[in-house]
Design a protein around this motif. Structure first.
Motif, PDB file in Angstrom:
ATOM      1  N   ASP A 179       6.670   2.840  -2.795  1.00 41.49           N
ATOM      2  CA  ASP A 179       8.316   2.379  -2.584  1.00 41.49           C
ATOM      3  C   ASP A 179       8.464   1.092  -2.041  1.00 41.49           C
ATOM      4  OD1 ASP A 179       7.169   3.270  -0.136  1.00 41.49           O
ATOM      5  OD2 ASP A 179       8.797   4.742   0.346  1.00 41.49           O
ATOM      6  N   HIS A 180       7.368   0.596  -1.242  1.00 44.27           N
ATOM      7  CA  HIS A 180       7.331  -0.908  -0.654  1.00 44.27           C
ATOM      8  C   HIS A 180       7.060  -1.694  -1.769  1.00 44.27           C
ATOM      9  CE1 HIS A 180       7.352  -4.196   1.642  1.00 44.27           C
ATOM     10  NE2 HIS A 180       5.832  -4.294   1.687  1.00 44.27           N
ATOM     11  N   GLU A 205       3.231  -0.045  10.569  1.00 39.86           N
ATOM     12  CA  GLU A 205       1.794   0.374  10.139  1.00 39.86           C
ATOM     13  C   GLU A 205       1.194   1.310  10.937  1.00 39.86           C
ATOM     14  OE1 GLU A 205       0.121  -2.622   7.971  1.00 39.86           O
ATOM     15  OE2 GLU A 205       1.777  -3.630   7.551  1.00 39.86           O
ATOM     16  N   SER A 264      -5.670   5.489   0.631  1.00 44.09           N
ATOM     17  CA  SER A 264      -5.863   6.131   2.143  1.00 44.09           C
ATOM     18  C   SER A 264      -6.726   5.263   2.975  1.00 44.09           C
ATOM     19  CB  SER A 264      -6.297   7.540   1.879  1.00 44.09           C
ATOM     20  OG  SER A 264      -7.544   7.626   1.390  1.00 44.09           O
ATOM     21  N   PRO A 288       5.741   1.248   4.626  1.00 43.27           N
ATOM     22  CA  PRO A 288       6.521   1.694   3.854  1.00 43.27           C
ATOM     23  C   PRO A 288       7.759   1.378   3.488  1.00 43.27           C
ATOM     24  CG  PRO A 288       6.784   3.236   5.915  1.00 43.27           C
ATOM     25  CD  PRO A 288       5.847   1.941   6.050  1.00 43.27           C
ATOM     26  N   ASN A 311       0.825  -1.151  -0.040  1.00 36.32           N
ATOM     27  CA  ASN A 311       0.052   0.026  -0.102  1.00 36.32           C
ATOM     28  C   ASN A 311       0.568   1.407   0.114  1.00 36.32           C
ATOM     29  OD1 ASN A 311      -2.494   1.198  -0.062  1.00 36.32           O
ATOM     30  ND2 ASN A 311      -2.822   1.446   2.040  1.00 36.32           N
ATOM     31  N   TYR A 312       2.106   1.285  -0.152  1.00 35.19           N
ATOM     32  CA  TYR A 312       2.980   2.285  -0.550  1.00 35.19           C
ATOM     33  C   TYR A 312       3.834   1.809  -1.730  1.00 35.19           C
ATOM     34  CZ  TYR A 312       2.521   4.162   4.234  1.00 35.19           C
ATOM     35  OH  TYR A 312       2.009   4.660   5.455  1.00 35.19           O
ATOM     36  N   GLY A 327       8.458   7.150   6.690  1.00 39.31           N
ATOM     37  CA  GLY A 327       7.794   7.867   5.670  1.00 39.31           C
ATOM     38  C   GLY A 327       6.528   8.473   6.050  1.00 39.31           C
ATOM     39  N   ASP A 362       1.520   9.097   1.735  1.00 38.72           N
ATOM     40  CA  ASP A 362       1.853   8.283   0.469  1.00 38.72           C
ATOM     41  C   ASP A 362       1.228   7.069   0.357  1.00 38.72           C
ATOM     42  OD1 ASP A 362       3.783  10.181  -0.072  1.00 38.72           O
ATOM     43  OD2 ASP A 362       5.267   9.500   1.435  1.00 38.72           O
ATOM     44  N   LEU A 363       0.259   6.541   1.203  1.00 43.55           N
ATOM     45  CA  LEU A 363      -0.311   5.472   1.014  1.00 43.55           C
ATOM     46  C   LEU A 363      -1.218   5.427  -0.276  1.00 43.55           C
ATOM     47  CD1 LEU A 363      -2.215   5.296   4.638  1.00 43.55           C
ATOM     48  CD2 LEU A 363      -1.004   3.389   3.515  1.00 43.55           C
ATOM     49  N   THR A 417       1.958   8.901   6.075  1.00 46.54           N
ATOM     50  CA  THR A 417       0.843   8.026   5.613  1.00 46.54           C
ATOM     51  C   THR A 417       0.064   8.787   4.544  1.00 46.54           C
ATOM     52  OG1 THR A 417      -0.509   9.255   7.290  1.00 46.54           O
ATOM     53  CG2 THR A 417       0.363   7.188   8.054  1.00 46.54           C
TER      54      THR A 417
END
Length: 286
Positions: free
Chosen positions: A84-85, A128, A222, A247, A81-82, A214, A218-219, A216
């Protein structure tokens, strides 16, 4: 407002986070001592709590806190849900929250714990933001989603990667639900305490070294988007828990991979809520 689970009893936490007042005693028995049950009476409880005088709150030890939602009917988590992850994990950014899995409630603990590392495992960290529902959500619109949220807390989706990926059809739940693999806390904070509950700093450190950091905001999905999309498929009930994703910076995404070892201390936080502190020990020899 902040609520916590102090030695199995529901308490209201004073703003500085070092003192609390017992809800059953303060309410004259109107509300019981159980923590999980309060989410079924959330509107009534919050209306009462607004008038509580916290000057009589007494000090407590954070080590005595348990999970602020210790027995949810549903404990759901969203993966990737990010962006970059997703990239560090080798996956494309999903266009829907379909990477949805469960953690089992038996893994939930409070914020300060000692966690046993499974023998031969590759145990990873995933800090998280965690959402607890305060109102039934079923086929709701995204702009109404926050109305169904009781509050926010910090969580670690500890993950034993070998078990997570084992078998001809890998499943996440077992490797993410071992004893102690779901620390939460230190308390639940109602979202009206935040200037913007959709933009909070989140991170964690191992032995003082930052490994994840990170925001949130950036989720990919959302909090409100996740609730709306999940509730389109299944009802979410008061007291249900949603882990919202992690993240970049997990151990499995590093080159070479890095995993938790005996003696490590993991400190996880979300700004405006608080922190978790886990110490890791080796499994006892057979």
């Amino acid at each position: 407002m902040r609520i916590a689970n102090l030695l199995g009893r529901l308490v209201l936490v004073a703003p500085e986070g070092t003192r609390a007042i017992d809800v059953e005693r303060a309410s004259g028995g109107r509300f019981g001592p159980g923590v999980q049950a309060i989410y079924g009476r959330w509107a009534e409880f919050t209306a009462w709590a607004e008038s509580v005088d916290l000057s009589a709150a007494v000090p407590f030890a954070v080590e005595n806190l348990g999970a602020p939602a210790p027995a949810p009917g549903q404990l759901l988590a969203i993966g990737l849900n990010y962006a970059d992850h997703a990239a560090e994990s080798g996956f494309a950014v999903p266009d829907a929250p379909t990477v949805l899995f469960t953690k089992w409630a038996s893994c939930l603990t409070g914020p300060v714990t000692t966690v046993e590392l499974p023998d031969g495992g590759n145990t990873d960290w995933e800090v998280e933001l965690v959402v607890v529902l305060g109102k039934r959500a079923w086929r709701i619109e995204e702009d109404k989603a926050w109305d169904h949220v009781a509050g926010l807390t910090v969580g670690q989706d500890l993950s034993e990667r070998i078990t997570q990926a084992a078998g001809p059809s890998p499943q996440f739940s077992l490797g993410k639900s071992l004893p102690g693999f779901g620390p939460m806390g230190p308390w639940l904070v109602t979202h009206d305490e935040f200037a913007n509950p959709d933009d909070l700093e989140i991170g964690c450190a191992i032995n003082g070294e930052t490994v994840q950091k990170g925001r949130t905001s950036d989720l990919i999905f959302s909090v409100s988007s996740m609730i709306a999309k999940v509730s389109a498929r299944l009802p979410l009930m008061p007291g249900d828990v949603l882990f919202t994703g992690t993240p970049a910076g997990v151990g499995a995404g590093r080159k070479p991979p890095r995993f938790l070892r005996p003696g490590d201390e993991l400190v996880s936080y979300v700004t405006g809520i608080g922190e978790l502190r886990q110490r890791f020990v080796a499994a006892p020899s057979a």
